[in-house]
Design a protein around this motif. Structure first.
Motif, PDB file in Angstrom:
ATOM      1  N   VAL A 173       0.825  -1.209   0.000  1.00 43.79           N
ATOM      2  CA  VAL A 173       0.000   0.000   0.000  1.00 43.79           C
ATOM      3  C   VAL A 173       0.860   1.260   0.000  1.00 43.79           C
ATOM      4  CG1 VAL A 173      -1.775   1.276   1.248  1.00 43.79           C
ATOM      5  CG2 VAL A 173      -1.857  -1.225   1.185  1.00 43.79           C
ATOM      6  N   THR A 174       1.844   1.327   0.905  1.00 47.74           N
ATOM      7  CA  THR A 174       2.647   2.545   1.036  1.00 47.74           C
ATOM      8  C   THR A 174       3.726   2.645  -0.044  1.00 47.74           C
ATOM      9  OG1 THR A 174       2.284   2.495   3.436  1.00 47.74           O
ATOM     10  CG2 THR A 174       4.064   3.908   2.604  1.00 47.74           C
ATOM     11  N   LEU A 175       4.577   1.630  -0.116  1.00 46.17           N
ATOM     12  CA  LEU A 175       5.692   1.675  -1.069  1.00 46.17           C
ATOM     13  C   LEU A 175       5.329   1.178  -2.467  1.00 46.17           C
ATOM     14  CD1 LEU A 175       8.527   0.347   1.285  1.00 46.17           C
ATOM     15  CD2 LEU A 175       7.979   2.725   0.714  1.00 46.17           C
ATOM     16  N   ARG A 176       4.316   0.324  -2.539  1.00 48.22           N
ATOM     17  CA  ARG A 176       3.866  -0.258  -3.805  1.00 48.22           C
ATOM     18  C   ARG A 176       4.988  -0.997  -4.528  1.00 48.22           C
ATOM     19  NH1 ARG A 176      -0.220   4.345  -6.390  1.00 48.22           N
ATOM     20  NH2 ARG A 176      -1.620   4.440  -4.568  1.00 48.22           N
ATOM     21  N   TRP A 177       5.763  -1.739  -3.756  1.00 45.06           N
ATOM     22  CA  TRP A 177       6.848  -2.524  -4.328  1.00 45.06           C
ATOM     23  C   TRP A 177       6.401  -3.940  -4.687  1.00 45.06           C
ATOM     24  CZ3 TRP A 177      11.440  -1.245  -0.492  1.00 45.06           C
ATOM     25  CH2 TRP A 177      11.837   0.079  -0.713  1.00 45.06           C
ATOM     26  N   LEU A 178       5.518  -4.505  -3.868  1.00 47.53           N
ATOM     27  CA  LEU A 178       5.145  -5.904  -4.022  1.00 47.53           C
ATOM     28  C   LEU A 178       3.631  -6.056  -4.057  1.00 47.53           C
ATOM     29  CD1 LEU A 178       7.651  -7.405  -1.421  1.00 47.53           C
ATOM     30  CD2 LEU A 178       7.865  -7.512  -3.906  1.00 47.53           C
ATOM     31  N   PRO A 179       3.131  -7.089  -4.724  1.00 51.18           N
ATOM     32  CA  PRO A 179       1.678  -7.325  -4.758  1.00 51.18           C
ATOM     33  C   PRO A 179       1.163  -7.761  -3.401  1.00 51.18           C
ATOM     34  CG  PRO A 179       2.848  -9.117  -5.821  1.00 51.18           C
ATOM     35  CD  PRO A 179       3.874  -8.066  -5.538  1.00 51.18           C
ATOM     36  N   SER A 180      -0.106  -7.463  -3.156  1.00 49.07           N
ATOM     37  CA  SER A 180      -0.695  -7.737  -1.840  1.00 49.07           C
ATOM     38  C   SER A 180      -1.473  -9.039  -1.787  1.00 49.07           C
ATOM     39  CB  SER A 180      -1.626  -6.581  -1.446  1.00 49.07           C
ATOM     40  OG  SER A 180      -2.692  -6.459  -2.391  1.00 49.07           O
ATOM     41  N   PHE A 209       7.225 -17.281 -14.406  1.00 46.25           N
ATOM     42  CA  PHE A 209       8.040 -17.559 -13.225  1.00 46.25           C
ATOM     43  C   PHE A 209       8.304 -16.299 -12.415  1.00 46.25           C
ATOM     44  CE2 PHE A 209      12.228 -17.732 -11.220  1.00 46.25           C
ATOM     45  CZ  PHE A 209      12.070 -18.835 -10.385  1.00 46.25           C
ATOM     46  N   ALA A 210       8.702 -15.225 -13.084  1.00 47.06           N
ATOM     47  CA  ALA A 210       9.026 -13.982 -12.378  1.00 47.06           C
ATOM     48  C   ALA A 210       7.800 -13.427 -11.666  1.00 47.06           C
ATOM     49  CB  ALA A 210       9.585 -12.954 -13.359  1.00 47.06           C
ATOM     50  N   ASP A 211       6.654 -13.456 -12.331  1.00 45.83           N
ATOM     51  CA  ASP A 211       5.428 -12.941 -11.736  1.00 45.83           C
ATOM     52  C   ASP A 211       5.030 -13.753 -10.506  1.00 45.83           C
ATOM     53  OD1 ASP A 211       3.180 -11.357 -11.433  1.00 45.83           O
ATOM     54  OD2 ASP A 211       1.957 -12.567 -12.781  1.00 45.83           O
ATOM     55  N   ARG A 212       5.098 -15.064 -10.610  1.00 47.78           N
ATOM     56  CA  ARG A 212       4.749 -15.927  -9.470  1.00 47.78           C
ATOM     57  C   ARG A 212       5.752 -15.765  -8.329  1.00 47.78           C
ATOM     58  NH1 ARG A 212       1.037 -20.151 -10.644  1.00 47.78           N
ATOM     59  NH2 ARG A 212       0.363 -20.133 -12.824  1.00 47.78           N
ATOM     60  N   ALA A 213       7.024 -15.581  -8.665  1.00 47.21           N
ATOM     61  CA  ALA A 213       8.046 -15.406  -7.634  1.00 47.21           C
ATOM     62  C   ALA A 213       7.823 -14.121  -6.850  1.00 47.21           C
ATOM     63  CB  ALA A 213       9.434 -15.410  -8.271  1.00 47.21           C
ATOM     64  N   VAL A 214       7.453 -13.044  -7.537  1.00 42.84           N
ATOM     65  CA  VAL A 214       7.196 -11.774  -6.857  1.00 42.84           C
ATOM     66  C   VAL A 214       6.008 -11.899  -5.903  1.00 42.84           C
ATOM     67  CG1 VAL A 214       6.409  -9.409  -7.230  1.00 42.84           C
ATOM     68  CG2 VAL A 214       8.218 -10.348  -8.659  1.00 42.84           C
ATOM     69  N   LEU A 273       6.197 -11.875  -0.095  1.00 40.79           N
ATOM     70  CA  LEU A 273       5.588 -11.529   1.190  1.00 40.79           C
ATOM     71  C   LEU A 273       5.048 -12.751   1.925  1.00 40.79           C
ATOM     72  CD1 LEU A 273       3.745  -8.135   0.509  1.00 40.79           C
ATOM     73  CD2 LEU A 273       5.939  -8.541   1.625  1.00 40.79           C
ATOM     74  N   PRO A 274       4.297 -13.662   1.280  1.00 43.78           N
ATOM     75  CA  PRO A 274       3.823 -14.846   2.014  1.00 43.78           C
ATOM     76  C   PRO A 274       4.957 -15.702   2.580  1.00 43.78           C
ATOM     77  CG  PRO A 274       2.576 -14.580  -0.010  1.00 43.78           C
ATOM     78  CD  PRO A 274       3.701 -13.596  -0.070  1.00 43.78           C
ATOM     79  N   VAL A 275       5.996 -15.930   1.780  1.00 47.48           N
ATOM     80  CA  VAL A 275       7.113 -16.745   2.271  1.00 47.48           C
ATOM     81  C   VAL A 275       7.827 -16.047   3.422  1.00 47.48           C
ATOM     82  CG1 VAL A 275       9.391 -17.642   1.651  1.00 47.48           C
ATOM     83  CG2 VAL A 275       7.465 -17.991   0.115  1.00 47.48           C
ATOM     84  N   THR A 276       7.956 -14.730   3.339  1.00 45.73           N
ATOM     85  CA  THR A 276       8.591 -13.976   4.425  1.00 45.73           C
ATOM     86  C   THR A 276       7.854 -14.167   5.738  1.00 45.73           C
ATOM     87  OG1 THR A 276       9.395 -12.301   2.864  1.00 45.73           O
ATOM     88  CG2 THR A 276       9.285 -11.679   5.191  1.00 45.73           C
ATOM     89  N   VAL A 277       6.531 -14.119   5.711  1.00 52.80           N
ATOM     90  CA  VAL A 277       5.742 -14.300   6.928  1.00 52.80           C
ATOM     91  C   VAL A 277       5.884 -15.725   7.453  1.00 52.80           C
ATOM     92  CG1 VAL A 277       3.431 -14.216   7.917  1.00 52.80           C
ATOM     93  CG2 VAL A 277       4.123 -12.505   6.239  1.00 52.80           C
TER      94      VAL A 277
END
Length: 340
Positions: free
Chosen positions: A165-172, A184-189, A193-197
């Motif tokens: 929302v703020t930085l708009r770097w990654l999909p939500s 592949f690139a689209d799915r990786a992006v 965030l989910p993998v990080t959590v």
């Protein structure tokens, strides 16, 4: 003789597994039907509101919802033994087919998170043991204590707020962009965030279990105990560096016990993956489980609960077997029981 002993040890665990899954099926069947909600809404949608009492009764008879609960369970169980788990009320197709289309997403997210957890917790534990009682070790321990107390759903929302929302770097949300080809690139992006959590939700717990001595656990040794062993003093006296001892000797000795710890952690990682999928609208089994419970999709909910429960039970039994294999104190008792 060895094969016979193997099957004798396997039979009790197999019996426990079957009985546990059977009990889980009974509990899931009854609890899901006692929960509030209308399963006809899942199957017929908004048309339910316009149904007359006679039409509603006909619809319930069609889905077998008017019979007593024991009769419904007996009918479901009989069909399940033949591989027929019914159709999904919401998707109007076989539940196994619905799950088959979602399973790769959960394997992708949960599998990647599990591998990263395995490697990062091992390296982080080695680093903390190497820098024991030094400022870096204290900072990492404090940071880990704070991070491990943060609920996964709250951490997910904060990361979405910051990076989407703020930085708009990654999909939500989602597994790929709307209208995209899902490359592949689209799915990786979309996985970042989910993998990080998933990783942050369990990393520090595994790292603490690895480096801390826990006399009540079945796991034999931790890194800190290994560093106090006599062979470490001998290696230090021969001029070996602390990093060399930790990485090439202590870590190798702890690795078998760490494998059993990772087997125990599989259910926790799976539960965290389900939560993360629901928050990020990731089209895996977690989101599917939430939808099936919300829409009272009984047949789909039954299979999802049994599949998840079977995985949890199997991992627990596997961890017990690994501990019995790795812990020398359990081997004589096992041989004694086998001989009898």
């Amino acid at each position: 003789m060895k094969v016979r002993r193997f099957f004798l040890r396997l039979l009790p665990r197999l019996g426990i597994f079957v009985l546990s899954v059977l009990l889980l099926s009974v509990l899931t069947f009854y609890i899901s039907r006692l929960a509030p909600g209308d399963p006809l809404v899942s199957y017929y949608g908004d048309r339910v509101e316009k149904m007359s009492p006679a039409e509603r009764e006909w619809a319930e008879d069609k889905l077998g919802l008017n019979d007593p609960l024991p009769t419904q369970y007996a009918r479901w169980f009989s069909r399940a033994l033949h591989g027929d788990f019914g159709i999904s009320y919401k998707y109007k197709m076989d539940v196994l087919e619905v799950i088959r289309t979602r399973l790769p997403y959960t394997f992708r997210l949960g599998g990647l998170g599990f591998v990263l957890l395995f490697v990062l917790a091992l390296l982080l534990g080695a680093l903390c043991a190497w820098k024991e009682d030094r400022p870096l070790d204290r900072i990492l321990c404090k940071l880990g204590t704070v991070t491990s107390c943060i609920p996964e759903f709250w951490l997910s929302l904060m990361l979405i707020l910051l990076f989407s929302v703020t930085l708009r770097w990654l999909p939500s949300s989602g597994a790929y962009s709307v209208g995209g080809d899902g490359g592949f690139a689209d799915r990786a992006v979309h996985l970042i965030l989910p993998v990080t959590v998933v990783v942050l939700g369990h990393l520090w717990y595994l790292e603490e279990q690895l480096i801390l001595a826990d006399t009540g656990a079945d796991v034999a040794m931790r890194l800190v105990e290994e560093l106090r062993a006599d062979y470490v003093l001998l290696a230090r006296s021969e001029g070996m560096g602390r990093a060399h001892i930790v990485l090439l000797q202590c870590l190798r000795n702890v690795l078998p016990s760490y494998l059993s710890l990772m087997a125990i952690s599989v259910p926790h990682v799976m539960g965290g993956t389900y939560i993360v999928e629901a928050v990020f609208s990731y089209p895996g089994l977690g989101t599917l489980s939430y939808e099936s419970a919300r829409y009272k999709d009984y047949n789909l909910l039954m299979v999802l609960c049994l599949l998840s429960g079977a995985a949890v039970i199997a991992c627990s039994l596997l961890a017990q077997a690994m501990n019995a294999r790795l812990d020398p104190r359990l081997r004589p008792a096992e041989r004694e029981v086998t001989s009898k």
